[in-house]
Design an enzyme around this catalytic site. Structure first.
Site, PDB file in Angstrom:
ATOM      1  N   THR A  69       0.257  -1.159   0.246  1.00 27.33           N
ATOM      2  CA  THR A  69      -0.034  -0.150   0.229  1.00 27.33           C
ATOM      3  C   THR A  69       1.054   1.192   0.265  1.00 27.33           C
ATOM      4  O   THR A  69       0.367   2.344  -0.891  1.00 27.33           O
ATOM      5  CB  THR A  69      -0.983  -0.533   0.659  1.00 27.33           C
ATOM      6  OG1 THR A  69      -1.628  -0.964   0.940  1.00 27.33           O
ATOM      7  CG2 THR A  69      -1.340   1.719   1.197  1.00 27.33           C
ATOM      8  N   GLY A 300      -5.996  -5.666  -3.178  1.00 30.45           N
ATOM      9  CA  GLY A 300      -6.818  -4.987  -1.919  1.00 30.45           C
ATOM     10  C   GLY A 300      -5.767  -4.136  -1.762  1.00 30.45           C
ATOM     11  O   GLY A 300      -6.092  -2.852  -0.886  1.00 30.45           O
ATOM     12  N   ASP A 301      -4.722  -4.205  -1.433  1.00 28.64           N
ATOM     13  CA  ASP A 301      -3.580  -3.094  -0.437  1.00 28.64           C
ATOM     14  C   ASP A 301      -3.023  -2.133  -2.159  1.00 28.64           C
ATOM     15  O   ASP A 301      -3.184  -1.254  -1.531  1.00 28.64           O
ATOM     16  CB  ASP A 301      -2.404  -3.547  -0.954  1.00 28.64           C
ATOM     17  CG  ASP A 301      -2.310  -5.282  -0.585  1.00 28.64           C
ATOM     18  OD1 ASP A 301      -2.633  -5.866   1.236  1.00 28.64           O
ATOM     19  OD2 ASP A 301      -0.943  -6.381   0.368  1.00 28.64           O
ATOM     20  N   ALA A 302      -3.255  -2.393  -3.443  1.00 31.32           N
ATOM     21  CA  ALA A 302      -3.175  -1.169  -4.093  1.00 31.32           C
ATOM     22  C   ALA A 302      -4.165  -0.336  -3.921  1.00 31.32           C
ATOM     23  O   ALA A 302      -4.168   0.618  -4.157  1.00 31.32           O
ATOM     24  CB  ALA A 302      -2.805  -2.007  -6.285  1.00 31.32           C
TER      25      ALA A 302
END
Length: 338
Positions: A69, A300-302
């Protein structure tokens, strides 16, 4: 208002080296893994890492959810915008991590343990699914003393936004609480990502202790359902908008900011609820052709990286969600969290 000084965003979690490979059902069954899940490694899982390297043409990729992230946010923000904290060993794998983050301009301030290896995460890709099995190793040794050391705490005091990856609830809750208290006392932005279904299940107490400090809470639909089932909300476990409203309206320390709950659902709309508001908004995701999807690991991190970058830039929620979806769509076209 957009942040103007250096390193306005500080991220905290567990830096890991991803050992990532395309696997099969037999490999998952051998190690008792689910196709789309995230777990902490037990003794029985340790041979997985060598097996991926030796038998499955694995790639070594800089990982750790919040480090992904942080890299994504720095990709969208001006130079010297993001600093990341976590624990590593003094080994070649830590050097790989440092090289990877240097390429995108992310500043890292690792706690280095000379006796414990850098953590690793086995990533088994099957179809559009990914199974994560993490051996925290040195990441598990991060401590409040590192955060409160003069040089690091100066960075924390200078930051205006804090992003906490949920996996860190397994490591050093006092560090999370220290940042939450700093945020509430000085009206800074405190963002928490639940990160995995087992966090609200098995680390409920430290998670709940931090909840009053959440200005933004991010999770996916599986993590949201896990939260509901472990917090007496079984009646809404299948109702994602209702879970979003429940998260948004938890008791809150800093009344100057309404809490915002953001729940992603893969290819289904992103759900957003705001504390005190009845309406729950849904944002259709950016369409992408199936043949362009290469790897969903880190999507999801992105999303979180794009979303938080939008917050740092002073964007409204609509734009921040759009930035998150854009970066997630870019990420799944690459191999590994990018």
């Amino acid at each position: 208002m957009a942040a103007t000084k250096e390193f306005p965003l500080l991220c905290l979690e567990n830096p890991l080296l991803d050992i990532q490979a395309f696997g099969n059902q037999e490999l998952l069954q051998k190690y008792g893994l689910k196709a789309n899940d995230a777990i902490l490694a037990e003794e029985k899982h340790i041979p997985l890492y060598d097996e991926l390297l030796n038998n499955y043409d694995a790639k070594l990729i800089a990982g750790g959810a919040a480090q992904n992230t942080a890299r994504g946010a720095q990709y969208l923000l001006p130079p010297n915008s993001v600093v990341y904290l976590g624990g590593v060993g003094d080994d070649k794998y830590a050097a790989i991590l440092r090289d990877a983050v240097k390429q995108v301009g992310l500043r890292v301030e690792y706690r280095v343990d000379p006796k414990t290896p850098t953590g690793r995460c086995g990533v088994v890709i099957t179809d559009d699914n990914r199974s994560l099995c993490t051996d925290l190793a040195a990441a598990n040794l991060y401590d409040i003393d590192h955060l409160k050391s003069p040089e690091i705490w100066k960075l924390a005091e200078g930051a205006e936004f804090y992003y906490i990856g949920g996996y860190h609830f397994t490591v050093c809750p006092p560090a999370i609480m220290a940042l939450g208290e700093e945020a509430a006392a000085k009206n800074k932005v405190f963002v928490v990502n639940l990160s995995a279904p087992f966090i609200p299940q098995f680390f409920k107490d430290p998670l709940d202790a931090s909840a009053p400090y959440w200005d933004y809470v991010i999770c996916n639909e599986t993590e949201a359902a896990s939260y509901a089932s472990s917090h007496g909300l079984e009646n809404i476990v299948d109702d994602i908008p209702a879970i979003a409203k429940a998260l948004a309206n938890l008791p809150k320390k800093n009344a100057q900011r309404p809490r915002v709950a953001v729940i992603t659902q893969g290819l289904n709309p992103t759900v957003v609820a705001v504390q005190g508001q009845d309406d729950v908004k849904q944002y259709p995701v950016h369409p992408i052709a199936a043949e362009k999807i290469n790897d969903t690991n880190g999507a999801g991190d992105a999303f979180a990286g794009g979303f938080v970058a939008g917050l740092v830039q002073g964007k409204d929620i609509d734009t921040a969600v759009d930035m998150g979806q854009w970066l997630a769509a870019l990420s799944i076209q690459e191999l590994g969290p990018s």
